[in-house]
Design a protein around this motif. Structure first.
Motif, PDB file in Angstrom:
ATOM      1  N   MET A 108       0.817  -1.179   0.000  1.00 53.96           N
ATOM      2  CA  MET A 108       0.000   0.000   0.000  1.00 53.96           C
ATOM      3  C   MET A 108       0.865   1.249   0.000  1.00 53.96           C
ATOM      4  O   MET A 108       0.698   2.131   0.812  1.00 53.96           O
ATOM      5  N   GLY A 109       1.786   1.324  -0.885  1.00 57.36           N
ATOM      6  CA  GLY A 109       2.705   2.430  -0.931  1.00 57.36           C
ATOM      7  C   GLY A 109       2.134   3.670  -1.581  1.00 57.36           C
ATOM      8  O   GLY A 109       2.799   4.676  -1.669  1.00 57.36           O
ATOM      9  N   SER A 110       0.885   3.624  -2.041  1.00 55.89           N
ATOM     10  CA  SER A 110       0.318   4.776  -2.737  1.00 55.89           C
ATOM     11  C   SER A 110      -0.029   5.921  -1.789  1.00 55.89           C
ATOM     12  O   SER A 110      -0.245   7.039  -2.232  1.00 55.89           O
ATOM     13  N   GLY A 111      -0.130   5.645  -0.519  1.00 58.47           N
ATOM     14  CA  GLY A 111      -0.468   6.677   0.438  1.00 58.47           C
ATOM     15  C   GLY A 111      -1.960   6.937   0.540  1.00 58.47           C
ATOM     16  O   GLY A 111      -2.400   7.719   1.354  1.00 58.47           O
ATOM     17  N   LYS A 112      -2.771   6.279  -0.293  1.00 52.92           N
ATOM     18  CA  LYS A 112      -4.218   6.459  -0.244  1.00 52.92           C
ATOM     19  C   LYS A 112      -4.793   5.588   0.862  1.00 52.92           C
ATOM     20  O   LYS A 112      -4.366   4.455   1.063  1.00 52.92           O
ATOM     21  N   PRO A 113      -5.770   6.122   1.555  1.00 52.92           N
ATOM     22  CA  PRO A 113      -6.390   5.315   2.611  1.00 52.92           C
ATOM     23  C   PRO A 113      -7.168   4.143   2.006  1.00 52.92           C
ATOM     24  O   PRO A 113      -7.711   4.242   0.912  1.00 52.92           O
ATOM     25  N   LEU A 114      -7.235   3.070   2.724  1.00 48.17           N
ATOM     26  CA  LEU A 114      -7.905   1.865   2.264  1.00 48.17           C
ATOM     27  C   LEU A 114      -9.424   1.963   2.422  1.00 48.17           C
ATOM     28  O   LEU A 114     -10.159   1.326   1.685  1.00 48.17           O
ATOM     29  N   LYS A 115      -9.897   2.769   3.337  1.00 46.23           N
ATOM     30  CA  LYS A 115     -11.325   2.825   3.652  1.00 46.23           C
ATOM     31  C   LYS A 115     -12.212   3.119   2.442  1.00 46.23           C
ATOM     32  O   LYS A 115     -13.198   2.424   2.231  1.00 46.23           O
ATOM     33  N   PRO A 116     -11.927   4.140   1.633  1.00 45.67           N
ATOM     34  CA  PRO A 116     -12.808   4.387   0.481  1.00 45.67           C
ATOM     35  C   PRO A 116     -12.846   3.202  -0.482  1.00 45.67           C
ATOM     36  O   PRO A 116     -13.902   2.863  -1.001  1.00 45.67           O
ATOM     37  N   VAL A 117     -11.715   2.568  -0.710  1.00 46.25           N
ATOM     38  CA  VAL A 117     -11.661   1.422  -1.623  1.00 46.25           C
ATOM     39  C   VAL A 117     -12.467   0.273  -1.030  1.00 46.25           C
ATOM     40  O   VAL A 117     -13.233  -0.388  -1.734  1.00 46.25           O
ATOM     41  N   LEU A 118     -12.320   0.046   0.242  1.00 53.10           N
ATOM     42  CA  LEU A 118     -13.064  -1.015   0.917  1.00 53.10           C
ATOM     43  C   LEU A 118     -14.558  -0.717   0.888  1.00 53.10           C
ATOM     44  O   LEU A 118     -15.370  -1.602   0.620  1.00 53.10           O
ATOM     45  N   ALA A 119     -14.928   0.527   1.119  1.00 49.79           N
ATOM     46  CA  ALA A 119     -16.345   0.911   1.098  1.00 49.79           C
ATOM     47  C   ALA A 119     -16.942   0.667  -0.282  1.00 49.79           C
ATOM     48  O   ALA A 119     -18.070   0.174  -0.404  1.00 49.79           O
TER      49      ALA A 119
ATOM     50  N   ALA B 159     -15.889  -1.522  -2.512  1.00 52.06           N
ATOM     51  CA  ALA B 159     -15.963  -2.971  -2.705  1.00 52.06           C
ATOM     52  C   ALA B 159     -17.149  -3.570  -1.950  1.00 52.06           C
ATOM     53  O   ALA B 159     -17.874  -4.418  -2.488  1.00 52.06           O
ATOM     54  N   VAL B 160     -17.355  -3.114  -0.728  1.00 52.51           N
ATOM     55  CA  VAL B 160     -18.482  -3.619   0.067  1.00 52.51           C
ATOM     56  C   VAL B 160     -19.803  -3.215  -0.579  1.00 52.51           C
ATOM     57  O   VAL B 160     -20.718  -4.033  -0.702  1.00 52.51           O
ATOM     58  N   ARG B 161     -19.899  -1.954  -1.015  1.00 57.22           N
ATOM     59  CA  ARG B 161     -21.127  -1.494  -1.663  1.00 57.22           C
ATOM     60  C   ARG B 161     -21.432  -2.315  -2.912  1.00 57.22           C
ATOM     61  O   ARG B 161     -22.566  -2.752  -3.126  1.00 57.22           O
ATOM     62  N   ARG B 162     -20.433  -2.561  -3.728  1.00 56.21           N
ATOM     63  CA  ARG B 162     -20.648  -3.345  -4.956  1.00 56.21           C
ATOM     64  C   ARG B 162     -21.048  -4.779  -4.639  1.00 56.21           C
ATOM     65  O   ARG B 162     -21.917  -5.352  -5.302  1.00 56.21           O
ATOM     66  N   ALA B 163     -20.421  -5.360  -3.620  1.00 54.28           N
ATOM     67  CA  ALA B 163     -20.773  -6.722  -3.225  1.00 54.28           C
ATOM     68  C   ALA B 163     -22.224  -6.783  -2.742  1.00 54.28           C
ATOM     69  O   ALA B 163     -22.968  -7.712  -3.091  1.00 54.28           O
ATOM     70  N   LEU B 164     -22.636  -5.795  -1.960  1.00 52.36           N
ATOM     71  CA  LEU B 164     -24.015  -5.753  -1.479  1.00 52.36           C
ATOM     72  C   LEU B 164     -24.997  -5.540  -2.630  1.00 52.36           C
ATOM     73  O   LEU B 164     -26.055  -6.174  -2.675  1.00 52.36           O
ATOM     74  N   GLU B 165     -24.653  -4.659  -3.561  1.00 50.89           N
ATOM     75  CA  GLU B 165     -25.519  -4.434  -4.725  1.00 50.89           C
ATOM     76  C   GLU B 165     -25.667  -5.715  -5.536  1.00 50.89           C
ATOM     77  O   GLU B 165     -26.772  -6.056  -5.972  1.00 50.89           O
ATOM     78  N   ASP B 166     -24.566  -6.428  -5.738  1.00 48.58           N
ATOM     79  CA  ASP B 166     -24.620  -7.699  -6.469  1.00 48.58           C
ATOM     80  C   ASP B 166     -25.490  -8.717  -5.741  1.00 48.58           C
ATOM     81  O   ASP B 166     -26.286  -9.428  -6.357  1.00 48.58           O
ATOM     82  N   MET B 167     -25.346  -8.779  -4.423  1.00 52.00           N
ATOM     83  CA  MET B 167     -26.128  -9.714  -3.628  1.00 52.00           C
ATOM     84  C   MET B 167     -27.625  -9.375  -3.712  1.00 52.00           C
ATOM     85  O   MET B 167     -28.458 -10.258  -3.919  1.00 52.00           O
ATOM     86  N   ILE B 168     -27.946  -8.099  -3.607  1.00 55.21           N
ATOM     87  CA  ILE B 168     -29.347  -7.667  -3.685  1.00 55.21           C
ATOM     88  C   ILE B 168     -29.910  -7.934  -5.077  1.00 55.21           C
ATOM     89  O   ILE B 168     -31.033  -8.441  -5.219  1.00 55.21           O
ATOM     90  N   ASP B 169     -29.149  -7.610  -6.121  1.00 57.18           N
ATOM     91  CA  ASP B 169     -29.608  -7.858  -7.491  1.00 57.18           C
ATOM     92  C   ASP B 169     -29.860  -9.339  -7.721  1.00 57.18           C
ATOM     93  O   ASP B 169     -30.850  -9.723  -8.346  1.00 57.18           O
TER      94      ASP B 169
END
Length: 64
Positions: free
Chosen positions: A1-12, A14-24
């Motif tokens: 994770m050398g980019s210096g970007k926080p992981l939280k937005p990326v994780l959020a 990914a979680v949102r997309r997984a939930l959308e896929d599950m709901i669909d």
């Protein structure tokens, strides 16, 4: 994770997309289940006539 970007937005994302896929997926399964039930036991002519009459009556009652 050398980019210096926080992981939280990326994780959020990914979680949102997984939930959308599950709901669909669930919506698709429910819809397919309903359609299959109607194929197995179609509506009768009386049920269809009642639905059409009820719809016309509800529309006629609207104050437009």
């Amino acid at each position: 994770m050398g980019s210096g970007k926080p992981l939280k937005p990326v994780l959020a994302i990914a979680v949102r997309r997984a939930l959308e896929d599950m709901i669909d997926s669930r919506r698709r399964r429910v819809g397919e289940s309903i359609a299959e039930a109607y194929r197995r036991i179609p509506e009768t002519d009386d049920e269809l006539r009642w639905a059409a009459e009820s719809t016309r009556s509800m529309i006629a009652e609207e104050p437009w």
